[in-house]
Design an enzyme around this catalytic site. Structure first.
Site, short mmCIF file in Angstrom:
data_model
loop_
_atom_site.label_atom_id
_atom_site.label_comp_id
_atom_site.label_asym_id
_atom_site.label_seq_id
_atom_site.Cartn_x
_atom_site.Cartn_y
_atom_site.Cartn_z
N LYS A 18 74.92 43.59 40.66
CA LYS A 18 75.64 42.19 41.09
C LYS A 18 75.50 41.15 39.88
CE LYS A 18 73.56 41.65 44.92
NZ LYS A 18 72.47 42.63 45.21
N ARG A 93 73.97 37.75 53.29
CA ARG A 93 73.08 38.88 53.36
C ARG A 93 73.09 39.19 54.93
NH1 ARG A 93 70.28 38.64 48.16
NH2 ARG A 93 68.60 40.14 47.96
N ARG A 132 63.47 46.93 35.84
CA ARG A 132 64.19 45.57 35.34
C ARG A 132 63.08 44.50 34.72
NH1 ARG A 132 67.94 43.14 39.96
NH2 ARG A 132 66.21 43.11 41.25
N ARG A 165 59.78 40.58 37.62
CA ARG A 165 59.64 39.86 38.94
C ARG A 165 58.53 40.27 39.63
NH1 ARG A 165 65.79 39.53 41.39
NH2 ARG A 165 64.36 39.90 43.28
N ARG A 176 62.88 46.20 50.27
CA ARG A 176 64.07 45.33 50.02
C ARG A 176 65.50 46.45 50.25
NH1 ARG A 176 62.82 43.74 44.30
NH2 ARG A 176 65.24 42.85 44.27
P1 AMP Z 1 67.63 38.65 44.85
O1 AMP Z 1 67.39 37.86 43.45
O2 AMP Z 1 69.14 38.55 45.14
O3 AMP Z 1 67.29 40.19 44.73
O4 AMP Z 1 66.74 37.98 45.77
C1 AMP Z 1 65.45 37.82 45.93
C2 AMP Z 1 64.83 37.58 47.25
O5 AMP Z 1 65.36 36.17 47.61
C3 AMP Z 1 65.17 38.39 48.30
O6 AMP Z 1 64.72 39.63 48.39
C4 AMP Z 1 65.04 37.82 49.67
O7 AMP Z 1 63.71 37.57 49.82
C5 AMP Z 1 65.40 36.19 48.91
N1 AMP Z 1 67.05 36.01 49.15
C6 AMP Z 1 67.93 35.98 48.21
N2 AMP Z 1 69.15 35.87 48.99
C7 AMP Z 1 68.96 35.80 50.16
C8 AMP Z 1 69.83 35.80 51.25
N3 AMP Z 1 71.05 35.51 51.01
N4 AMP Z 1 69.12 35.69 52.43
C9 AMP Z 1 67.90 35.72 52.62
N5 AMP Z 1 66.93 35.74 51.58
C10 AMP Z 1 67.52 35.95 50.34
#
Ligand code: AMP
Ligand code: ZN
Length: 220
Positions: A18, A93, A132, A165, A176
């Protein structure tokens, strides 16, 4: 004539591409890239109350509670550069987030234009997540095997340092994915029923995914 605002959602499990695809197509679409994970990481870097609260969830690979997440993203969408719409990455999400987004847009006479569902098998996702790396300065994603920078450890775009990360280790990655299947995957049916969903094969080279993505958005 001002173009109608456009809202495009990139849906898909963690590391389905994404962020990578959003970074490639945002200029073509002339839309701001709104990534909820980036917004949380930005808050964390700046040690805001929201950032510190979110960290306890992010470290476990759990979702940050809906109320915090929804308020943060709607606030971002209310910024002037989002008047023309947004390319949403990682939000919504949960069904509750999707409902809140729908209501907020409808209040302005707007709505989601398209949802792209990026499909990648779980085993491939784990390999992608653990390799990553991200630029500390601009957030550009790289991969130790699949998308190497020209100089190891250094961002091609701005010379920033690449880092891993905290939540990109194998254990958290598995959590996740579990969270994705339990809480996020119901959005596929939700948006399909509303006639907004397009499936995209994300298990092929980056430029091939981009081509298919651009084609899937060409009529907007
Ligand atoms: P990402 O960078 O999209 O993988 O997001 C990293 C982390 O941020 C996720 O594992 C969640 O803990 C939190 N997070 C990101 N987007 C959301 C969302 N829409 N709802 C809830 N938690 C989120
Ligand atoms: Zn960079």
């Amino acid at each position: 004539m001002t173009a109608q605002p456009k809202y495009i959602i990139l849906l898909g499990p963690p590391a389905s591409g994404k962020g990578t695809q959003a970074a490639i197509i945002r200029d073509t679409l002339a839309l701001p890239h709104v990534a909820s994970g980036d917004l949380f990481r930005y808050n964390l870097r700046n040690q805001t109350e929201l950032g510190l609260k979110a960290k306890t969830y992010m470290d476990r690979g759990a979702l940050v509670p809906d109320d915090l997440t929804i308020a943060m993203v709607l606030d971002r969408l209310a910024q002037p550069d989002c008047a023309k719409g947004a390319l949403l990455d990682g939000f919504p999400r949960t069904i509750a987030q999707a409902e809140a987004l729908g209501v907020a847009l409808a209040e302005q006479g707007r709505g989601i234009n398209r949802v792209i569902n990026i499909l990648v098998p779980d085993e491939v996702l784990i390999a992608r997540i653990t390799g990553r790396r991200l630029c500390r300065t601009c957030g550009e994603p790289y991969h130790l095997l699949f998308k190497q920078p020209q100089v190891a450890g250094v961002c091609d775009l701005d010379g920033g340092e690449l880092y891993q990360r905290d939540d990109d280790n194998e254990d958290t990655a598995r959590n996740r994915l579990q969270v994705y299947w339990n809480q996020t995957s119901p959005l596929v049916a939700y948006y399909r029923e509303r006639g907004l969903l397009v499936d995209l094969d994300g298990n092929c080279p980056i430029d091939q995914v981009t081509q298919a993505l651009v084609a899937a958005l060409a009529d907007l």
